[in-house]
Scaffold this active site. Sequence first.
Site, PDB file in Angstrom:
ATOM      1  N   GLU A 115      -5.533   7.388  -0.797  1.00 55.81           N
ATOM      2  CA  GLU A 115      -5.598   6.108  -0.085  1.00 55.81           C
ATOM      3  C   GLU A 115      -6.241   5.030  -0.947  1.00 55.81           C
ATOM      4  O   GLU A 115      -5.768   3.885  -0.976  1.00 55.81           O
ATOM      5  CB  GLU A 115      -6.388   6.278   1.218  1.00 55.81           C
ATOM      6  CG  GLU A 115      -5.702   7.146   2.253  1.00 55.81           C
ATOM      7  CD  GLU A 115      -4.325   6.621   2.633  1.00 55.81           C
ATOM      8  OE1 GLU A 115      -4.198   5.399   2.851  1.00 55.81           O
ATOM      9  OE2 GLU A 115      -3.385   7.425   2.683  1.00 55.81           O
TER      10      GLU A 115
ATOM     11  N   ASP B 254      -4.486   1.594  -2.242  1.00 56.85           N
ATOM     12  CA  ASP B 254      -5.142   0.286  -2.058  1.00 56.85           C
ATOM     13  C   ASP B 254      -5.290  -0.433  -3.400  1.00 56.85           C
ATOM     14  O   ASP B 254      -5.117  -1.658  -3.485  1.00 56.85           O
ATOM     15  CB  ASP B 254      -6.518   0.470  -1.417  1.00 56.85           C
ATOM     16  CG  ASP B 254      -6.435   0.693   0.082  1.00 56.85           C
ATOM     17  OD1 ASP B 254      -5.331   0.565   0.642  1.00 56.85           O
ATOM     18  OD2 ASP B 254      -7.478   0.999   0.693  1.00 56.85           O
TER      19      ASP B 254
ATOM     20  N   HIS C 102       1.654   4.662  -2.792  1.00 57.15           N
ATOM     21  CA  HIS C 102       1.838   6.109  -2.636  1.00 57.15           C
ATOM     22  C   HIS C 102       3.085   6.573  -3.378  1.00 57.15           C
ATOM     23  O   HIS C 102       3.084   7.638  -4.006  1.00 57.15           O
ATOM     24  CB  HIS C 102       1.957   6.466  -1.147  1.00 57.15           C
ATOM     25  CG  HIS C 102       0.671   6.356  -0.385  1.00 57.15           C
ATOM     26  ND1 HIS C 102      -0.473   7.030  -0.751  1.00 57.15           N
ATOM     27  CD2 HIS C 102       0.349   5.659   0.737  1.00 57.15           C
ATOM     28  CE1 HIS C 102      -1.443   6.764   0.104  1.00 57.15           C
ATOM     29  NE2 HIS C 102      -0.981   5.925   1.021  1.00 57.15           N
TER      30      HIS C 102
ATOM     31  N   HIS D  41       0.836  -1.209   0.000  1.00 58.25           N
ATOM     32  CA  HIS D  41       0.000   0.000   0.000  1.00 58.25           C
ATOM     33  C   HIS D  41       0.869   1.256   0.000  1.00 58.25           C
ATOM     34  O   HIS D  41       0.620   2.198  -0.773  1.00 58.25           O
ATOM     35  CB  HIS D  41      -0.921  -0.020   1.227  1.00 58.25           C
ATOM     36  CG  HIS D  41      -1.638   1.271   1.467  1.00 58.25           C
ATOM     37  ND1 HIS D  41      -2.866   1.554   0.917  1.00 58.25           N
ATOM     38  CD2 HIS D  41      -1.286   2.368   2.210  1.00 58.25           C
ATOM     39  CE1 HIS D  41      -3.248   2.754   1.293  1.00 58.25           C
ATOM     40  NE2 HIS D  41      -2.313   3.270   2.085  1.00 58.25           N
ATOM     41  N   GLU D  42       1.912   1.286   0.833  1.00 56.60           N
ATOM     42  CA  GLU D  42       2.798   2.449   0.884  1.00 56.60           C
ATOM     43  C   GLU D  42       3.565   2.610  -0.429  1.00 56.60           C
ATOM     44  O   GLU D  42       3.828   3.736  -0.870  1.00 56.60           O
ATOM     45  CB  GLU D  42       3.769   2.326   2.056  1.00 56.60           C
ATOM     46  CG  GLU D  42       3.113   2.248   3.424  1.00 56.60           C
ATOM     47  CD  GLU D  42       2.182   3.421   3.689  1.00 56.60           C
ATOM     48  OE1 GLU D  42       2.476   4.541   3.221  1.00 56.60           O
ATOM     49  OE2 GLU D  42       1.139   3.212   4.346  1.00 56.60           O
TER      50      GLU D  42
END
EC number: 3.4.24.84
Length: 454
Positions: A389, A393, A312, A308-309
Amino acid sequence: MVSYDTWPKIDPRILLYLMMVVLFLDHIWEIILAKRQQLTCLNAIMVPEPLRDIIPPEIFHRARVYELHKMELFIWKNIIDLIVSLLELYFGFYPFVWGLAASTLAPLTRRELWISLIFVFYLTIYISLRCLPILIYDKCILELRYGTHRRFPCYMYLLMGLLCIILAQIILAPLTLLIVFSVQIMGFFFFLYFWLMWAAFTLFLVFFLPYLCVPCIGVQRRLPSGSPLYADVQVVCDQTGFPMNRVFIIQTKSMQYSNAYFYGSCCLKRIVIFDTLLLNKGQPVTQLQPYEIGRGLTNPQVVAVVAHELGHWKSGHFYKATLIMKLHFLLTMVLFGLFFHCPYLYEAVGFAPGVWPIIVGFLIVLRFALTPYLTLANFLMLWNLRRFEYAADRFAHRLGYSLLLRSALMKIYADHMSFPVYDTCYARWHHTHPTILQRLAYQQKLDEEAYFRA
């Protein structure tokens, strides 16, 4: 003082009524949102289906009661603040306090710099007294109604109030002097200098934040090579091209919240994993407190959070968020400077023509004049953060971590119980992240889309 001759003639009374209308609409909207959330809590008497395996009914009930308490307190706080603020505007509260501060220092000095200091001192005392009605309502009615009563003697609240006033002076006194002195020195375009200084400061933070702030949280070190977690994380980092020497672990001192984040750019980029995210903090059970045993994620679940990070990072969210914040602050400063140099704004709140105290200008512009813009900007930035976010995801889903990410989210939620049911409209105006139910539903939606495409 700077020149104020750039504004066309405006009736101060019209400005006063306009500010009062804006203040009224802003508080009423917040009350409506809180009421919607309160009704949502009242109707949510059962644990939501996706969370029934991890939330015991008694924990859910306790979280629901706390949320109801919080929302009712928020509603009454807004009602009282609205009434008092309207009275302050209409009856000229700020000129009164400014005149009181000026008369206090009249035998010694008439310099605006020192009068501003006494003005802020009186204002902090007033704000502390202004909080008393809502504090009394909370302690004498709400805590008894919702069964959250905590027994503190009255003198403790008095001591805390005095402590708040003292701490406020330690912070606000030098800040007040700095603001007034800076505006007097920089002149008409001080707000642009403020923006340039803030932009330079944020660039400084990009380089030095890991070295200045992280030591306050704990000890940061690179993820040890040769560990099972290192091998698992390396798989997803190799998939995306992220260097393993930029993955760090923080051994926290007292933090209990499970977290991981991506930060920085180029050679300064890093993914940071808090040890609280690891199962049992990655330590033997004998070294833990009883409440820490069983908390945290398994290694595969940690990898899903890292995926997930990485989303980003791949999507450039750090650059985009930085650019958006700089543009937002620039626009805020331009609008601030525009209203700050409006003499009729000072007359609208009760000052005589030609009296334009700098520190009062900061207060009335930020609290009243900029309310429409700041409200809209806050809503848009929260929407954008939630969009980031969802994008992260979605990236983790494409890498094949949908089920693991869902289980990780549910385990993190189980470790830090909070009320999971939120009104959609309330969440849009207050939450930086989608709710746990929204994120689980989004992963389910992505699974269904992938199934139909296959």
